[in-house]
Design a protein around this motif. Sequence first.
Motif, short mmCIF file in Angstrom:
data_model
loop_
_atom_site.label_atom_id
_atom_site.label_comp_id
_atom_site.label_asym_id
_atom_site.label_seq_id
_atom_site.Cartn_x
_atom_site.Cartn_y
_atom_site.Cartn_z
N LEU A 104 0.78 -1.18 -0.23
CA LEU A 104 -0.13 0.04 -0.04
C LEU A 104 0.90 1.40 -0.04
O LEU A 104 0.49 2.13 -0.64
CB LEU A 104 -0.89 0.05 1.21
N SER A 105 1.80 1.25 0.83
CA SER A 105 2.69 2.27 0.95
C SER A 105 3.54 2.55 -0.37
O SER A 105 3.51 3.90 -0.72
CB SER A 105 4.01 2.22 1.91
N ALA A 106 3.83 1.45 -1.11
CA ALA A 106 4.63 1.78 -2.42
C ALA A 106 3.61 2.23 -3.61
O ALA A 106 3.59 3.03 -4.38
CB ALA A 106 5.24 0.28 -2.89
N GLY A 107 2.31 1.69 -3.27
CA GLY A 107 1.29 2.12 -4.26
C GLY A 107 0.73 3.78 -4.12
O GLY A 107 0.72 4.44 -5.18
N LEU A 108 1.03 4.12 -2.82
CA LEU A 108 0.62 5.45 -2.56
C LEU A 108 1.83 6.66 -2.87
O LEU A 108 1.62 7.52 -3.47
CB LEU A 108 0.64 5.72 -0.94
N ASP A 109 3.10 5.80 -2.88
CA ASP A 109 4.33 6.57 -3.47
C ASP A 109 4.13 6.88 -5.02
O ASP A 109 4.15 7.95 -5.37
CB ASP A 109 5.63 6.16 -3.07
N ARG A 110 3.53 5.68 -5.57
CA ARG A 110 3.40 5.65 -6.84
C ARG A 110 2.27 6.82 -7.34
O ARG A 110 2.58 7.56 -8.37
CB ARG A 110 3.08 4.53 -7.59
N LEU A 120 5.39 7.95 -15.04
CA LEU A 120 6.36 7.40 -14.15
C LEU A 120 7.24 6.52 -15.19
O LEU A 120 7.38 5.57 -14.95
CB LEU A 120 5.63 6.64 -13.36
N LEU A 121 8.05 7.32 -15.98
CA LEU A 121 8.63 6.52 -16.92
C LEU A 121 10.19 7.31 -16.65
O LEU A 121 10.30 8.71 -16.72
CB LEU A 121 8.17 6.49 -18.56
N ALA A 160 -0.42 5.85 -12.64
CA ALA A 160 0.23 5.25 -11.40
C ALA A 160 0.18 3.87 -11.63
O ALA A 160 1.12 3.29 -10.78
CB ALA A 160 -0.44 5.75 -10.20
N SER A 161 -0.73 3.20 -12.25
CA SER A 161 -0.84 1.84 -12.26
C SER A 161 -0.19 1.22 -13.51
O SER A 161 -0.32 -0.11 -13.75
CB SER A 161 -2.33 1.36 -12.36
#
Length: 267
Positions: A104-110, A120-121, A160-161
């Motif tokens: 979840l933390s990594a997803g929030l960061d993204r 995000l490239l 983000a995804s």
Amino acid sequence: MPDATGADGLTVGQVSARLGVTVRALHHWDEIGLARPSLRTAAGYRLYTAGDLERLHRIVVYREIGLGLDRIRAVLDDSAADVPGALREQRAQVAERIDRLQQLSAGLDRMIDAHERGLLLTAEQQAAIFGPRWNPDWPAEARQRYGDTTQWRQYAERSASRDPEEWQAIADAVADLDRALGDAMDAGVPPGSPEANALVERHREVFASYFPLTRQMQVCLGRMFEADPGFAAHYDGIRAGLATWFRRSVDASARAHGIDPDTATWQ
């Protein structure tokens, strides 16, 4: 109710303050038989002895590590209970929760990065996917220009995804559409024809990879593609006059759906 005092024990309020649990929780544990005070005052107030306090300490510890009250009761009262086994099981569950929280933390960061950066490239990935004419500064310029809009938020949440392979598929779809637009113009396809209208619909479908695009919004985009030097250069670089042909095609399609292009707004 004021705290009673007693020489042989602690009152509910005193235990609550010492252990950091609510009076309500202590009353509940008493009512369900998990931690009953051993003494009462003459007035009927609860008094907890040193032994009671020790049991409460253990309850608090087990509750902190996530054991439910029924499991705590078994650990405390069942002499045959496998306490190490119960703790190992709880540790495994905690490890699973930690893993989920890290994801979840990594997803929030993204998500945060996507809202702030858009794409995000890396610059190298962008060049490989979008081609040598792509400017890696464009996402930051778009964020500065459109960052307060609903569409930017929708774009960022989708971005983000996405991984590089998904962006490649979108870039390929855009390139295929651009070629189809150029071929249609070369073939003399008139705006408003079934062929042109199909390409306008295809543009809406491809563009929906970024954010939902209404017909009125598409009209606004058509105007921008023709008027903005950067967008016009892109389309006219495919075929001279393509920006105007596409804008006219979008307008004709909009009229067919009851929309006046002259009054269309971004909605």
